[in-house]
Design a protein around this motif. Structure first.
Motif, short mmCIF file in Angstrom:
data_model
loop_
_atom_site.label_atom_id
_atom_site.label_comp_id
_atom_site.label_asym_id
_atom_site.label_seq_id
_atom_site.Cartn_x
_atom_site.Cartn_y
_atom_site.Cartn_z
N PHE A 87 0.83 -1.21 0.00
CA PHE A 87 0.00 0.00 0.00
C PHE A 87 0.86 1.26 0.00
O PHE A 87 0.68 2.15 -0.82
CB PHE A 87 -0.95 0.02 1.20
N PHE A 88 1.81 1.36 0.94
CA PHE A 88 2.59 2.58 1.09
C PHE A 88 3.76 2.68 0.10
O PHE A 88 4.23 3.77 -0.18
CB PHE A 88 3.15 2.71 2.52
N GLY A 89 4.23 1.55 -0.41
CA GLY A 89 5.36 1.59 -1.34
C GLY A 89 6.68 1.78 -0.63
O GLY A 89 6.83 1.46 0.56
N HIS A 90 7.64 2.33 -1.37
CA HIS A 90 9.02 2.39 -0.85
C HIS A 90 9.64 3.78 -1.03
O HIS A 90 10.86 3.90 -1.00
CB HIS A 90 9.87 1.34 -1.56
N ARG A 91 8.84 4.80 -1.16
CA ARG A 91 9.40 6.16 -1.30
C ARG A 91 9.92 6.63 0.06
O ARG A 91 9.71 6.01 1.08
CB ARG A 91 8.36 7.10 -1.89
N TRP A 92 10.60 7.78 0.05
CA TRP A 92 11.28 8.25 1.26
C TRP A 92 10.32 8.43 2.43
O TRP A 92 10.66 8.10 3.57
CB TRP A 92 12.07 9.53 0.98
N LEU A 93 9.11 8.93 2.18
CA LEU A 93 8.17 9.16 3.27
C LEU A 93 7.69 7.83 3.87
O LEU A 93 7.57 7.70 5.09
CB LEU A 93 6.98 9.99 2.79
N SER A 94 7.48 6.85 3.02
CA SER A 94 7.10 5.51 3.50
C SER A 94 8.20 4.94 4.38
O SER A 94 7.93 4.33 5.42
CB SER A 94 6.85 4.58 2.32
N LYS A 95 9.44 5.14 3.97
CA LYS A 95 10.56 4.61 4.75
C LYS A 95 10.65 5.28 6.12
O LYS A 95 11.03 4.64 7.10
CB LYS A 95 11.86 4.73 3.97
N GLU A 96 10.29 6.56 6.19
CA GLU A 96 10.23 7.23 7.50
C GLU A 96 9.16 6.58 8.39
O GLU A 96 9.37 6.36 9.57
CB GLU A 96 9.92 8.72 7.34
N LEU A 97 8.00 6.27 7.78
CA LEU A 97 6.92 5.61 8.51
C LEU A 97 7.39 4.24 9.01
O LEU A 97 7.19 3.89 10.17
CB LEU A 97 5.69 5.46 7.62
N TYR A 98 8.02 3.47 8.14
CA TYR A 98 8.51 2.13 8.51
C TYR A 98 9.53 2.22 9.65
O TYR A 98 9.52 1.41 10.57
CB TYR A 98 9.13 1.40 7.32
N ALA A 99 10.41 3.20 9.58
CA ALA A 99 11.42 3.35 10.63
C ALA A 99 10.75 3.63 11.98
O ALA A 99 11.12 3.03 13.00
CB ALA A 99 12.40 4.47 10.27
N GLU A 100 9.75 4.50 11.99
CA GLU A 100 9.04 4.81 13.24
C GLU A 100 8.31 3.58 13.77
O GLU A 100 8.20 3.38 14.98
CB GLU A 100 8.06 5.96 13.04
N ALA A 101 7.80 2.74 12.86
CA ALA A 101 7.05 1.55 13.24
C ALA A 101 7.94 0.32 13.45
O ALA A 101 7.44 -0.76 13.74
CB ALA A 101 6.00 1.24 12.18
N SER A 102 9.26 0.48 13.31
CA SER A 102 10.23 -0.63 13.41
C SER A 102 9.91 -1.75 12.43
O SER A 102 9.95 -2.93 12.77
CB SER A 102 10.28 -1.16 14.84
N ILE A 103 9.57 -1.37 11.20
CA ILE A 103 9.30 -2.34 10.13
C ILE A 103 10.49 -2.35 9.19
O ILE A 103 10.92 -1.31 8.68
CB ILE A 103 8.04 -1.93 9.32
N ASP A 104 11.09 -3.55 8.97
CA ASP A 104 12.19 -3.68 8.02
C ASP A 104 11.66 -3.55 6.60
O ASP A 104 10.70 -4.23 6.22
CB ASP A 104 12.87 -5.05 8.16
#
Length: 110
Positions: A87-104
């Motif tokens: 859903f969110f993809g792999h753009r820079w903003l998505s990666k910020e979300l993943y980092a906050e959520a501790s998602i690899d």
């Protein structure tokens, strides 16, 4: 836990009880910050929730300050983290979300 109702364009809104796991947002600021999204008066907000039943709720809002446009809302109920990443993809903003959520968000190569 809290009850949320999220707006979704062209589909029913989503209501659930759960918690906010992470959020990330770009900026509408005029190229002053590293979060600038390239368009004055527009920005994106991403939120990831987890329901009391263990599902993930993805929510994306395209915000605008422009008089001739309106905010855009999209979302998806996901069973797995793989669906969340689809859903969110792999753009820079998505990666910020993943980092906050501790998602690899990596591909492992041998």
């Amino acid at each position: 836990m809290e009850t949320f109702t999220l707006d979704i364009d062209n589909a029913p809104n989503v209501r659930f009880t759960g918690e906010l796991v992470a959020n990330a947002a770009s900026s509408d600021n005029q190229a002053i910050s590293s979060s600038y999204n390239g368009q004055t008066g527009r920005w994106t907000e991403l939120s990831l929730y987890k329901t009391k039943g263990g599902k993930f709720i993805c929510h994306q809002v395209g915000r605008t300050r422009r008089q001739d446009a309106r905010d855009r809302f999209s979302g998806k109920v996901c069973e797995t983290l793989e669906e969340v990443k689809e859903f969110f993809g792999h753009r820079w903003l998505s990666k910020e979300l993943y980092a906050e959520a501790s998602i690899d968000d990596v591909v492992e190569v041998e």
